[in-house]
Design an enzyme around this catalytic site. Structure first.
Site: not given
Length: 262
Positions: A1-3, A112
């Site tokens: 997962m990203c931010r 995300n």
């Protein structure tokens, strides 16, 4: 997962939010606390609006914490609306074309989350992108595929309804393929003036998404960049945050999807 982080308000230098805070996005690239992985080192990107309708974009495959060019740019670029994203790959390669945000004309989009079993429906999902938009398909991510699919279904005109339609289509492809993994989705989209953010998951477990309003300035983040007590509110699950004109409202994605099924 990203931010990620999205800002809309009075013009400020990007470093005030991207680099300077104690838990800034650059800090989160190495020390995220509300993601599946603490490290988001598979590239980064920033997109901002200046004097022209189309946004400027800088994307790089190096981790955000180790790129001195990112800090230098953020110290010099001033904008009233910008996106910033640090990437943790969910399986696709680490290339500039796969780094967020993605652009089309004056539009910016970043994401995300993850389409569960994406490799099993990738070809069918790409078939939903019309030829005139498929030329913009530069990378291999599910994020870019969702963006282009949504654009083809009216994202520019009806951002909430179009995204609801797109998520419903993607979920339908997953069901047809017998995929048991979840579709989890948070994203931000802008036309350079207005801003939309989405938080949805088919299993009611979407990634985190927060927002804060201060004197007409709006900040949207995957996780707070400073103390959680400083006015942060969660975007409700299954909803969209809509910032148009001077107002910020919440619209229900689940309701929009339900109306499509009627």
């Amino acid at each position: 997962m990203c931010r990620f982080l999205a800002y809309r308000g009075e013009p400020i230098f990007l470093d005030e939010l991207v680099c300077a805070p104690a838990h800034s996005l650059v800090h989160q690239s190495l020390h995220a606390v509300e993601a599946k992985t603490g490290t988001n080192g598979d590239g980064f990107g920033i997109g901002w609006y200046g004097e022209r309708p189309e946004p400027g974009v800088y994307r790089e495959v190096r981790p955000a914490w180790s790129d001195e060019n990112l800090r230098s740019l953020c110290e010099q670029v001033r904008s009233k609306l910008f996106f910033a994203h640090v990437r943790a790959s969910t399986g696709t390669s680490t290339t500039r074309a796969n780094c967020h945000p993605f652009t089309h004309g004056r539009y910016l989009f970043m994401h995300n989350g993850q389409i569960g079993g994406y490799g099993r429906i990738k070809r069918r999902l790409e078939a939903l992108i019309p030829d005139e938009l498929y030329d913009r398909r530069l990378g291999t991510t599910d994020s870019e595929a969702i963006f282009l699919t949504a654009l083809a279904r009216g994202l520019a005109e009806e951002p909430v309804k179009a995204m609801a339609r797109t998520l419903k289509l993607v979920r339908g492809l997953m069901d047809e393929a017998g995929i048991q993994e979840a579709l989890r989705f948070t994203a931000a989209f802008t036309d350079g003036e207005n801003l939309w953010a989405y938080r949805w998951a088919c299993d009611a477990k979407p990634p985190t998404l927060y927002f804060r309003e201060d004197k007409g300035n709006l900040l949207i983040v995957s996780e707070p960049i400073d103390d959680k007590t400083r006015g942060w509110r969660e975007v409700p699950k299954g909803c969209s945050l809509v910032a148009k004109g001077d107002g910020v409202t919440v619209e229900c994605l689940n309701e929009a999807m339900g109306r499509l099924a009627a």
